[in-house]
Design a protein around this motif. Structure first.
Motif, PDB file in Angstrom:
ATOM      1  N   GLY A  37       0.816  -1.074   0.133  1.00  0.00           N
ATOM      2  CA  GLY A  37      -0.030   0.053  -0.070  1.00  0.00           C
ATOM      3  C   GLY A  37       0.684   1.256   0.166  1.00  0.00           C
ATOM      4  O   GLY A  37       1.919   1.312  -0.739  1.00  0.00           O
ATOM      5  N   THR A  38       0.412   2.282   0.699  1.00  0.00           N
ATOM      6  CA  THR A  38       1.030   3.480   0.917  1.00  0.00           C
ATOM      7  C   THR A  38       1.058   4.149   2.285  1.00  0.00           C
ATOM      8  O   THR A  38      -0.242   3.892   2.858  1.00  0.00           O
ATOM      9  CB  THR A  38       0.820   4.587  -0.176  1.00  0.00           C
ATOM     10  N   GLN A  39       1.863   4.605   2.817  1.00  0.00           N
ATOM     11  CA  GLN A  39       1.872   5.408   3.948  1.00  0.00           C
ATOM     12  C   GLN A  39       1.339   6.638   4.155  1.00  0.00           C
ATOM     13  O   GLN A  39       1.307   7.694   4.946  1.00  0.00           O
ATOM     14  CB  GLN A  39       3.101   5.120   4.793  1.00  0.00           C
ATOM     15  N   GLU A  40       1.458   7.278   2.773  1.00  0.00           N
ATOM     16  CA  GLU A  40       0.832   8.701   2.399  1.00  0.00           C
ATOM     17  C   GLU A  40      -0.315   9.073   2.906  1.00  0.00           C
ATOM     18  O   GLU A  40      -1.494   8.025   2.743  1.00  0.00           O
ATOM     19  CB  GLU A  40       1.393   8.935   0.805  1.00  0.00           C
ATOM     20  N   LYS A  41      -0.642  10.182   3.098  1.00  0.00           N
ATOM     21  CA  LYS A  41      -1.814  10.911   3.529  1.00  0.00           C
ATOM     22  C   LYS A  41      -2.697  11.492   2.224  1.00  0.00           C
ATOM     23  O   LYS A  41      -2.885  12.929   2.710  1.00  0.00           O
ATOM     24  CB  LYS A  41      -1.756  11.494   4.966  1.00  0.00           C
ATOM     25  N   TRP A  42      -2.539  10.861   1.295  1.00  0.00           N
ATOM     26  CA  TRP A  42      -3.113  11.484   0.232  1.00  0.00           C
ATOM     27  C   TRP A  42      -4.531  11.683   0.260  1.00  0.00           C
ATOM     28  O   TRP A  42      -5.381  10.779   0.987  1.00  0.00           O
ATOM     29  CB  TRP A  42      -2.901  10.812  -1.020  1.00  0.00           C
ATOM     30  N   PRO A  43      -5.401  12.534  -0.403  1.00  0.00           N
ATOM     31  CA  PRO A  43      -6.748  12.914  -0.470  1.00  0.00           C
ATOM     32  C   PRO A  43      -7.193  11.307  -1.219  1.00  0.00           C
ATOM     33  O   PRO A  43      -6.587  11.015  -2.037  1.00  0.00           O
ATOM     34  CB  PRO A  43      -7.283  14.089  -0.982  1.00  0.00           C
ATOM     35  N   THR A  44      -8.490  11.195  -0.970  1.00  0.00           N
ATOM     36  CA  THR A  44      -9.320  10.112  -1.815  1.00  0.00           C
ATOM     37  C   THR A  44     -10.585  10.594  -2.238  1.00  0.00           C
ATOM     38  O   THR A  44     -11.131  11.459  -1.719  1.00  0.00           O
ATOM     39  CB  THR A  44      -9.386   8.821  -0.925  1.00  0.00           C
ATOM     40  N   VAL A  45     -10.918  10.056  -3.325  1.00  0.00           N
ATOM     41  CA  VAL A  45     -12.315  10.455  -4.009  1.00  0.00           C
ATOM     42  C   VAL A  45     -13.083   8.996  -3.917  1.00  0.00           C
ATOM     43  O   VAL A  45     -12.344   7.950  -4.107  1.00  0.00           O
ATOM     44  CB  VAL A  45     -12.300  11.023  -5.194  1.00  0.00           C
ATOM     45  N   SER A  94     -12.900  -2.805  -3.495  1.00  0.00           N
ATOM     46  CA  SER A  94     -11.876  -2.892  -2.642  1.00  0.00           C
ATOM     47  C   SER A  94     -10.834  -1.784  -3.237  1.00  0.00           C
ATOM     48  O   SER A  94      -9.864  -1.521  -2.587  1.00  0.00           O
ATOM     49  CB  SER A  94     -11.122  -4.005  -2.115  1.00  0.00           C
ATOM     50  N   GLU A  95     -11.421  -1.198  -4.186  1.00  0.00           N
ATOM     51  CA  GLU A  95     -10.433  -0.230  -4.802  1.00  0.00           C
ATOM     52  C   GLU A  95     -10.546   1.256  -4.002  1.00  0.00           C
ATOM     53  O   GLU A  95     -11.222   1.605  -3.382  1.00  0.00           O
ATOM     54  CB  GLU A  95     -11.296   0.376  -6.320  1.00  0.00           C
ATOM     55  N   VAL A  96      -9.058   1.696  -3.886  1.00  0.00           N
ATOM     56  CA  VAL A  96      -9.040   3.173  -3.362  1.00  0.00           C
ATOM     57  C   VAL A  96      -8.658   3.933  -4.236  1.00  0.00           C
ATOM     58  O   VAL A  96      -7.834   3.758  -5.151  1.00  0.00           O
ATOM     59  CB  VAL A  96      -8.211   3.200  -1.945  1.00  0.00           C
ATOM     60  N   VAL A  97      -9.062   5.188  -4.496  1.00  0.00           N
ATOM     61  CA  VAL A  97      -8.706   6.132  -5.490  1.00  0.00           C
ATOM     62  C   VAL A  97      -7.991   7.259  -4.782  1.00  0.00           C
ATOM     63  O   VAL A  97      -8.847   8.158  -4.129  1.00  0.00           O
ATOM     64  CB  VAL A  97      -9.766   6.446  -6.484  1.00  0.00           C
ATOM     65  N   PHE A  98      -6.891   7.496  -4.912  1.00  0.00           N
ATOM     66  CA  PHE A  98      -6.126   8.795  -4.208  1.00  0.00           C
ATOM     67  C   PHE A  98      -6.103   9.844  -5.482  1.00  0.00           C
ATOM     68  O   PHE A  98      -5.985   9.755  -6.526  1.00  0.00           O
ATOM     69  CB  PHE A  98      -4.737   8.550  -3.917  1.00  0.00           C
ATOM     70  N   GLY A  99      -6.386  11.186  -4.837  1.00  0.00           N
ATOM     71  CA  GLY A  99      -6.407  12.463  -5.863  1.00  0.00           C
ATOM     72  C   GLY A  99      -7.579  13.017  -5.327  1.00  0.00           C
ATOM     73  O   GLY A  99      -8.365  12.886  -4.481  1.00  0.00           O
ATOM     74  N   PRO A 100      -7.639  14.439  -6.018  1.00  0.00           N
ATOM     75  CA  PRO A 100      -6.642  14.734  -7.122  1.00  0.00           C
ATOM     76  C   PRO A 100      -5.122  15.086  -6.426  1.00  0.00           C
ATOM     77  O   PRO A 100      -5.367  15.834  -5.545  1.00  0.00           O
ATOM     78  CB  PRO A 100      -7.514  15.883  -7.715  1.00  0.00           C
ATOM     79  N   LEU A 101      -4.324  14.757  -7.173  1.00  0.00           N
ATOM     80  CA  LEU A 101      -2.878  15.010  -6.771  1.00  0.00           C
ATOM     81  C   LEU A 101      -2.200  15.783  -7.980  1.00  0.00           C
ATOM     82  O   LEU A 101      -2.453  15.880  -9.111  1.00  0.00           O
ATOM     83  CB  LEU A 101      -2.213  13.943  -6.704  1.00  0.00           C
ATOM     84  N   PRO A 102      -1.365  16.776  -7.464  1.00  0.00           N
ATOM     85  CA  PRO A 102      -0.775  17.536  -8.623  1.00  0.00           C
ATOM     86  C   PRO A 102       0.361  16.757  -9.288  1.00  0.00           C
ATOM     87  O   PRO A 102       1.004  15.920  -8.945  1.00  0.00           O
ATOM     88  CB  PRO A 102       0.117  18.653  -7.890  1.00  0.00           C
TER      89      PRO A 102
END
Length: 109
Positions: A37-45, A94-102
């Motif tokens: 996975g990721t440890q980043e705290k990115w926004p999700t949609v 079980s999908e997770v969508v991170f974004g929007p990211l630059p």
């Protein structure tokens, strides 16, 4: 000569080189994802925007041999100038969508 170039030559086409923004953005975000996975705290949609679902993507990683491993695919919405990273691990729910990211510019040489 790389095997991919040999195969492309045999098939009569050269491999497609990603645009610099794709290559540099994928290299940047690829450092933050792994089969665990990721440890980043990115926004999700809630879901990937529909207009991106069947468009070009770049695989950032695969689930590997890790049971329940996660794969990450990057999409760039060039009109909106934003990036989405789709994390999958099994069924679609079980999908997770991170974004929007630059997007990430390539370093100047």
């Amino acid at each position: 000569m790389a095997i991919s170039l040999l195969l492309a030559a045999a098939l009569g086409s050269a491999p497609v080189e990603p645009d610099p923004i794709w290559r540099c953005t994928a290299a940047h975000y690829g450092h933050f994802v792994s089969p665990s996975g990721t440890q980043e705290k990115w926004p999700t949609v809630p879901k990937l925007p529909e207009h991106l679902r069947d468009t070009r993507q770049i695989n950032l990683n695969s689930p590997g041999m890790l049971p329940g491993g996660r794969a990450h695919m990057m999409y760039i919405d060039t009109a909106a100038k934003v990036v989405y990273i789709l994390q999958t691990s099994g069924p679609p729910e079980s999908e997770v969508v991170f974004g929007p990211l630059p997007p990430v510019d390539c370093p100047k040489e």
